[in-house]
Design a protein around this motif. Structure first.
Motif, PDB file in Angstrom:
ATOM      1  N   ALA A 154     -21.077 133.757  26.105  1.00 50.87           N
ATOM      2  CA  ALA A 154     -22.280 134.570  26.260  1.00 50.87           C
ATOM      3  C   ALA A 154     -22.343 135.713  25.255  1.00 50.87           C
ATOM      4  O   ALA A 154     -23.397 136.319  25.072  1.00 50.87           O
ATOM      5  CB  ALA A 154     -22.355 135.134  27.676  1.00 50.87           C
ATOM      6  N   GLU A 155     -21.223 135.991  24.581  1.00 53.34           N
ATOM      7  CA  GLU A 155     -21.143 137.143  23.683  1.00 53.34           C
ATOM      8  C   GLU A 155     -21.037 136.769  22.211  1.00 53.34           C
ATOM      9  O   GLU A 155     -21.317 137.594  21.345  1.00 53.34           O
ATOM     10  CB  GLU A 155     -19.920 137.989  24.039  1.00 53.34           C
ATOM     11  CG  GLU A 155     -19.900 138.501  25.445  1.00 53.34           C
ATOM     12  CD  GLU A 155     -18.591 139.198  25.780  1.00 53.34           C
ATOM     13  OE1 GLU A 155     -17.719 139.338  24.899  1.00 53.34           O
ATOM     14  OE2 GLU A 155     -18.447 139.605  26.941  1.00 53.34           O
ATOM     15  N   VAL A 156     -20.572 135.541  21.926  1.00 58.91           N
ATOM     16  CA  VAL A 156     -20.270 135.152  20.542  1.00 58.91           C
ATOM     17  C   VAL A 156     -20.899 133.803  20.238  1.00 58.91           C
ATOM     18  O   VAL A 156     -20.779 132.863  21.014  1.00 58.91           O
ATOM     19  CB  VAL A 156     -18.739 135.075  20.323  1.00 58.91           C
ATOM     20  CG1 VAL A 156     -18.419 134.712  18.881  1.00 58.91           C
ATOM     21  CG2 VAL A 156     -18.059 136.377  20.714  1.00 58.91           C
ATOM     22  N   MET A 157     -21.546 133.722  19.070  1.00 58.39           N
ATOM     23  CA  MET A 157     -22.127 132.465  18.617  1.00 58.39           C
ATOM     24  C   MET A 157     -21.504 132.083  17.279  1.00 58.39           C
ATOM     25  O   MET A 157     -21.226 132.951  16.448  1.00 58.39           O
ATOM     26  CB  MET A 157     -23.640 132.605  18.445  1.00 58.39           C
ATOM     27  CG  MET A 157     -24.315 131.336  17.947  1.00 58.39           C
ATOM     28  SD  MET A 157     -26.088 131.562  17.684  1.00 58.39           S
ATOM     29  CE  MET A 157     -26.632 131.536  19.377  1.00 58.39           C
ATOM     30  N   VAL A 158     -21.285 130.784  17.097  1.00 59.16           N
ATOM     31  CA  VAL A 158     -20.763 130.259  15.835  1.00 59.16           C
ATOM     32  C   VAL A 158     -21.837 129.390  15.209  1.00 59.16           C
ATOM     33  O   VAL A 158     -22.421 128.538  15.881  1.00 59.16           O
ATOM     34  CB  VAL A 158     -19.489 129.415  16.050  1.00 59.16           C
ATOM     35  CG1 VAL A 158     -18.978 128.862  14.733  1.00 59.16           C
ATOM     36  CG2 VAL A 158     -18.416 130.232  16.732  1.00 59.16           C
ATOM     37  N   THR A 159     -22.094 129.609  13.920  1.00 53.47           N
ATOM     38  CA  THR A 159     -23.111 128.855  13.210  1.00 53.47           C
ATOM     39  C   THR A 159     -22.545 128.315  11.903  1.00 53.47           C
ATOM     40  O   THR A 159     -21.906 129.053  11.155  1.00 53.47           O
ATOM     41  CB  THR A 159     -24.329 129.751  12.899  1.00 53.47           C
ATOM     42  OG1 THR A 159     -24.850 130.268  14.122  1.00 53.47           O
ATOM     43  CG2 THR A 159     -25.412 128.985  12.172  1.00 53.47           C
ATOM     44  N   SER A 160     -22.796 127.050  11.642  1.00 56.92           N
ATOM     45  CA  SER A 160     -22.438 126.428  10.372  1.00 56.92           C
ATOM     46  C   SER A 160     -23.523 126.773   9.358  1.00 56.92           C
ATOM     47  O   SER A 160     -24.711 126.707   9.673  1.00 56.92           O
ATOM     48  CB  SER A 160     -22.366 124.911  10.568  1.00 56.92           C
ATOM     49  OG  SER A 160     -22.184 124.264   9.336  1.00 56.92           O
ATOM     50  N   THR A 161     -23.119 127.166   8.156  1.00 55.68           N
ATOM     51  CA  THR A 161     -24.102 127.545   7.138  1.00 55.68           C
ATOM     52  C   THR A 161     -24.027 126.624   5.926  1.00 55.68           C
ATOM     53  O   THR A 161     -23.056 125.882   5.751  1.00 55.68           O
ATOM     54  CB  THR A 161     -23.869 128.980   6.615  1.00 55.68           C
ATOM     55  OG1 THR A 161     -22.707 128.996   5.774  1.00 55.68           O
ATOM     56  CG2 THR A 161     -23.737 129.963   7.748  1.00 55.68           C
ATOM     57  N   GLY A 162     -25.035 126.736   5.101  1.00 53.12           N
ATOM     58  CA  GLY A 162     -25.011 126.099   3.797  1.00 53.12           C
ATOM     59  C   GLY A 162     -24.104 126.893   2.880  1.00 53.12           C
ATOM     60  O   GLY A 162     -23.453 127.855   3.287  1.00 53.12           O
ATOM     61  N   CYS A 163     -24.080 126.500   1.632  1.00 54.78           N
ATOM     62  CA  CYS A 163     -23.229 127.148   0.633  1.00 54.78           C
ATOM     63  C   CYS A 163     -23.541 128.640   0.548  1.00 54.78           C
ATOM     64  O   CYS A 163     -24.692 129.046   0.450  1.00 54.78           O
ATOM     65  CB  CYS A 163     -23.444 126.487  -0.725  1.00 54.78           C
ATOM     66  SG  CYS A 163     -22.413 127.194  -2.018  1.00 54.78           S
ATOM     67  N   LEU A 164     -22.486 129.456   0.573  1.00 57.56           N
ATOM     68  CA  LEU A 164     -22.628 130.905   0.482  1.00 57.56           C
ATOM     69  C   LEU A 164     -22.376 131.417  -0.939  1.00 57.56           C
ATOM     70  O   LEU A 164     -22.490 132.607  -1.193  1.00 57.56           O
ATOM     71  CB  LEU A 164     -21.674 131.591   1.467  1.00 57.56           C
ATOM     72  CG  LEU A 164     -22.009 131.328   2.940  1.00 57.56           C
ATOM     73  CD1 LEU A 164     -20.863 131.779   3.834  1.00 57.56           C
ATOM     74  CD2 LEU A 164     -23.300 132.013   3.324  1.00 57.56           C
ATOM     75  N   GLY A 165     -22.018 130.509  -1.848  1.00 52.90           N
ATOM     76  CA  GLY A 165     -21.896 130.867  -3.256  1.00 52.90           C
ATOM     77  C   GLY A 165     -20.584 131.482  -3.687  1.00 52.90           C
ATOM     78  O   GLY A 165     -20.439 131.887  -4.828  1.00 52.90           O
ATOM     79  N   LEU A 166     -19.622 131.577  -2.798  1.00 48.99           N
ATOM     80  CA  LEU A 166     -18.309 132.119  -3.167  1.00 48.99           C
ATOM     81  C   LEU A 166     -17.264 131.013  -3.087  1.00 48.99           C
ATOM     82  O   LEU A 166     -16.246 131.132  -2.402  1.00 48.99           O
ATOM     83  CB  LEU A 166     -17.920 133.267  -2.237  1.00 48.99           C
ATOM     84  CG  LEU A 166     -18.739 134.543  -2.346  1.00 48.99           C
ATOM     85  CD1 LEU A 166     -18.298 135.549  -1.301  1.00 48.99           C
ATOM     86  CD2 LEU A 166     -18.607 135.149  -3.730  1.00 48.99           C
ATOM     87  N   CYS A 167     -17.516 129.944  -3.807  1.00 51.48           N
ATOM     88  CA  CYS A 167     -16.700 128.736  -3.694  1.00 51.48           C
ATOM     89  C   CYS A 167     -15.222 128.976  -3.983  1.00 51.48           C
ATOM     90  O   CYS A 167     -14.367 128.358  -3.351  1.00 51.48           O
ATOM     91  CB  CYS A 167     -17.256 127.645  -4.601  1.00 51.48           C
ATOM     92  SG  CYS A 167     -18.946 127.176  -4.153  1.00 51.48           S
ATOM     93  N   THR A 168     -14.914 129.879  -4.895  1.00 51.69           N
ATOM     94  CA  THR A 168     -13.505 130.143  -5.203  1.00 51.69           C
ATOM     95  C   THR A 168     -12.796 130.824  -4.035  1.00 51.69           C
ATOM     96  O   THR A 168     -11.575 130.856  -4.000  1.00 51.69           O
ATOM     97  CB  THR A 168     -13.353 131.019  -6.456  1.00 51.69           C
ATOM     98  OG1 THR A 168     -14.019 132.266  -6.237  1.00 51.69           O
ATOM     99  CG2 THR A 168     -13.912 130.328  -7.677  1.00 51.69           C
ATOM    100  N   GLN A 169     -13.552 131.370  -3.095  1.00 50.23           N
ATOM    101  CA  GLN A 169     -12.984 132.044  -1.930  1.00 50.23           C
ATOM    102  C   GLN A 169     -13.035 131.178  -0.670  1.00 50.23           C
ATOM    103  O   GLN A 169     -12.644 131.623   0.403  1.00 50.23           O
ATOM    104  CB  GLN A 169     -13.730 133.347  -1.661  1.00 50.23           C
ATOM    105  CG  GLN A 169     -13.582 134.378  -2.744  1.00 50.23           C
ATOM    106  CD  GLN A 169     -12.160 134.887  -2.856  1.00 50.23           C
ATOM    107  OE1 GLN A 169     -11.497 135.120  -1.858  1.00 50.23           O
ATOM    108  NE2 GLN A 169     -11.693 135.066  -4.068  1.00 50.23           N
ATOM    109  N   GLY A 170     -13.543 129.955  -0.801  1.00 49.97           N
ATOM    110  CA  GLY A 170     -13.782 129.111   0.364  1.00 49.97           C
ATOM    111  C   GLY A 170     -12.527 128.562   1.002  1.00 49.97           C
ATOM    112  O   GLY A 170     -11.481 128.477   0.372  1.00 49.97           O
ATOM    113  N   PRO A 171     -12.665 128.224   2.255  1.00 48.14           N
ATOM    114  CA  PRO A 171     -13.769 128.388   3.179  1.00 48.14           C
ATOM    115  C   PRO A 171     -14.044 129.853   3.515  1.00 48.14           C
ATOM    116  O   PRO A 171     -13.134 130.640   3.708  1.00 48.14           O
ATOM    117  CB  PRO A 171     -13.345 127.629   4.425  1.00 48.14           C
ATOM    118  CG  PRO A 171     -12.279 126.685   3.989  1.00 48.14           C
ATOM    119  CD  PRO A 171     -11.599 127.377   2.847  1.00 48.14           C
TER     120      PRO A 171
END
Length: 102
Positions: A47-64
């Motif tokens: 009820a307090e926390v949601m998790v969402t999958s996103t598209g590319c955030l543009g920091l690929c060298t730092q991924g995930p």
């Protein structure tokens, strides 16, 4: 739905055209998303926390890459094993996991 305390975004490398490819996807981002969902459920934080999958955030060298709001903290090179620490330290304890912060 009540106001969330935290919203966690996890890069899954989806592109604008719908293709799922890239660094985050190839480095277990799906498992990271699943681990967050399980940790949140196990700790009864649904009820307090949601998790969402996103598209590319543009920091690929730092991924995930994982972003936690409302603080706006960006974590990089996250592994499935880091999820429990992020939930325990940051989500429940209010302490940023500095070793992962970008």
């Amino acid at each position: 739905m009540e106001k969330l305390k935290h919203h966690i975004f996890v890069c899954n490398s989806a592109r604008m055209n719908g293709e799922v490819k890239g660094v985050c996807n190839s480095k277990e981002s799906i498992e990271i998303i699943q681990n967050f969902a399980e940790e949140i459920s196990d700790r009864e934080l649904d009820a307090e926390v949601m998790v969402t999958s996103t598209g590319c955030l543009g920091l690929c060298t730092q991924g995930p890459v994982v972003i936690v709001y409302p603080e706006g903290v960006w974590y990089g090179k996250v592994t499935p094993d880091d999820v429990e620490e992020i939930v325990e330290s940051h989500i429940e304890g209010g302490e940023i996991v500095s070793r992962l912060e970008i």
